[in-house]
Write an enzyme that holds these catalytic residues in place. Structure first.
Site, PDB file in Angstrom:
ATOM      1  N   ASP A 294       3.092 -15.120  11.692  1.00  0.00           N
ATOM      2  CA  ASP A 294       3.859 -14.197  10.858  1.00  0.00           C
ATOM      3  C   ASP A 294       3.657 -12.775  11.360  1.00  0.00           C
ATOM      4  O   ASP A 294       2.519 -12.343  11.616  1.00  0.00           O
ATOM      5  CB  ASP A 294       3.417 -14.306   9.396  1.00  0.00           C
ATOM      6  CG  ASP A 294       4.340 -13.531   8.468  1.00  0.00           C
ATOM      7  OD1 ASP A 294       5.349 -14.114   8.046  1.00  0.00           O
ATOM      8  OD2 ASP A 294       4.050 -12.353   8.183  1.00  0.00           O
ATOM      9  N   ASN A 302      11.294  -2.656  10.190  1.00  0.00           N
ATOM     10  CA  ASN A 302      12.739  -2.561   9.953  1.00  0.00           C
ATOM     11  C   ASN A 302      13.106  -1.275   9.229  1.00  0.00           C
ATOM     12  O   ASN A 302      14.083  -0.602   9.581  1.00  0.00           O
ATOM     13  CB  ASN A 302      13.212  -3.770   9.135  1.00  0.00           C
ATOM     14  CG  ASN A 302      13.446  -4.999   9.998  1.00  0.00           C
ATOM     15  OD1 ASN A 302      13.776  -4.893  11.164  1.00  0.00           O
ATOM     16  ND2 ASN A 302      13.261  -6.166   9.407  1.00  0.00           N
ATOM     17  N   GLU A 337      10.545 -13.494   9.596  1.00  0.00           N
ATOM     18  CA  GLU A 337       9.603 -13.019  10.621  1.00  0.00           C
ATOM     19  C   GLU A 337       8.518 -14.047  10.917  1.00  0.00           C
ATOM     20  O   GLU A 337       7.470 -13.703  11.470  1.00  0.00           O
ATOM     21  CB  GLU A 337       8.971 -11.698  10.171  1.00  0.00           C
ATOM     22  CG  GLU A 337       8.091 -11.800   8.937  1.00  0.00           C
ATOM     23  CD  GLU A 337       8.824 -11.558   7.639  1.00  0.00           C
ATOM     24  OE1 GLU A 337       8.183 -11.092   6.685  1.00  0.00           O
ATOM     25  OE2 GLU A 337      10.039 -11.820   7.575  1.00  0.00           O
TER      26      GLU A 337
END
Length: 463
Positions: A294, A302, A337
């Site tokens: 992860d 982002n 992700e």
């Protein structure tokens, strides 16, 4: 004044070409290939006599190529690579016509592809046309030279069985010359652009080899038929179209298994592969491991740098996984992700080491976010949870996934940027990474111990 402005804009546009972002040696290589192709065309044009018959045959075969390009419009190109059978129509050009036609036929096809199928960076199209042109030029010289030495005609099939067999073998040899030269140039460009690209998957896997073999075989048959009667191309066109559709179907099947953003297996396909591998491992008493990866604070990336940079991070991690994992390991994008790794024939200690190498390499990635000052490096780290299935154990995939997810949660809670592992049968756990010392102290109630080392194996406590 207007002319000066136009020239300024033109030079500014040239300086912005993506070509100049490539490594210097690769730029030189691309320019040398293009220059060599132009020189070959100039030499061939100076010694070639243009005849009506040659032009008619060239136009007929080029028309078939145009039909093939038009049939590609619905699917376009995947990653700039077109899975098609243009060689079926271009090989007869190289064999039955002077080398000049073999050098220029890719130019027309690539230009049509750029206009009708997909706009790609111009330097890629120009290099592709030059590389394919040089390859077909070499194939044409090979055939005409050897056929001349053997006393065989180059435009017609010999009448005797022995001579016809030799003629056909020369066609196949020339096709192999084209294939080898073209792959050598294309692979050099691919590795120069993306050093982590897997040439085994794109060039030497079963499907690409099958495509190349089918294209050469059908191309030789079409060449043999056209040499006897050029109008046979009209009969060959539906057959070749069917072959093109079958190749496109295989590509669609492949695309349905892959994640569009990273190229890794999508979650459903990875789960099917994992279920089969876990079942096989239980049946054969073989070790196996599952890892969940992860990206740490991906939302912050982002929000800070934008989703385009976030997408670039996902792609760079996918490239890292492809370059570091073994041929029989399976990587997938599990969602958002999160990535999933299947490590067959892997003991717990080896799975832990593989995961730690992956973590360290991702932490060293250099992802640059564009900015006014030349860009800013985005620091990317991942947390990894590993679950191991020891030899002779009996576990389901769901149990392994739950254990890996628990290890991943523990890695996140212990400070991120680390690997945590759980062995589902031996009660072993491990922690590695910059946060390993803190995680080990947390597992011991806050007391420091020998777990301050970068990597620690211990018996799981209270679990």
């Amino acid at each position: 004044m207007g002319l000066a402005r136009r020239l300024t804009r033109r030079f500014a546009t040239v300086s912005d070409w993506a070509l100049w972002q490539l490594p210097r040696w690769l730029i030189v290589f691309l320019l040398v290939v293009v220059a060599a192709d132009l020189a070959a065309i100039a030499v061939a044009a100076s010694v070639t006599t243009i005849t009506t018959g040659n032009l008619a045959l060239f136009g007929l075969l080029l028309g078939c190529t145009a039909v093939a390009v038009e049939l590609s419009k619905k699917n376009g190109e995947q990653g700039g690579v077109m899975k098609d059978v243009h060689g079926v129509w271009e090989l007869p050009v190289a064999i039955l016509l002077p080398p000049l036609y073999a050098l220029i036929v890719p130019i027309a096809r690539v230009a049509l592809t750029q206009l009708r199928v997909r706009h790609a960076p111009p330097h890629r199209r120009v290099f592709t046309a030059a590389a394919v042109g040089l390859s077909y030029g070499a194939a044409s010289l090979t055939f005409h030279g050897l056929a001349g030495l053997a006393g065989l005609p180059t435009r017609d099939v010999p009448g005797t069985l022995g001579h016809a067999t030799v003629w056909t073998l020369l066609v196949l040899l020339s096709a192999l010359v084209k294939l080898v030269l073209n792959k050598a140039m294309i692979m050099t460009a691919i590795k120069g652009t993306n050093p982590s690209a897997s040439l085994r998957q794109t060039q030497f896997a079963r499907e690409p080899i099958y495509n190349d073999t089918a294209e050469i075989g059908i191309g030789a048959l079409v060449t043999y038929g056209v040499a006897g009667n050029p109008l046979l191309v009209l009969a060959a066109l539906p057959v070749v179209t069917l072959l093109q559709r079958s190749l496109r179907h295989a590509q669609l099947v492949t695309d349905s298994r892959a994640d569009s953003k990273t190229g890794l297996l999508n979650a459903a396909t990875w789960e099917r592969e994992a279920i089969m591998e876990v079942t096989r491992a239980v049946r054969t008493s073989s070790p196996l491991a599952i890892a969940l990866l992860d990206i740490d604070k991906f939302k912050v990336i982002n929000d800070t740098y934008g989703h385009l940079v976030g997408d670039q991070v996902l792609k760079e991690i996918a490239r890292t996984l492809n370059s570091m994992l073994r041929e029989y390991d399976v990587a997938g994008r599990f969602g958002g992700e999160e990535f999933s790794l299947l490590l067959p024939q892997t003991r717990a200690v080896d799975a832990f080491r593989i995961a730690e190498r992956v973590r360290a390499n991702i932490a060293a990635l250099s992802v640059i976010a564009p900015g006014e000052t030349g860009g800013e490096r985005v620091h990317v780290t991942v947390s990894i949870g590993v679950a191991a299935l020891d030899s002779g154990s009996r576990r389901e995939l769901t149990e392994l996934m739950a254990a890996a997810d628990a290890a991943l949660y523990r890695a996140k809670a212990s400070g991120r940027d680390q690997v945590q592992m759980i062995s589902t049968t031996r009660g072993l756990s491990a922690v590695s990474g910059p946060g390993a010392a803190g995680a080990a102290r947390a597992a011991n109630g806050g007391q420091a111990d020998h777990a301050d080392a970068p990597s620690v194996f211990r018996r799981a406590q209270n679990s």
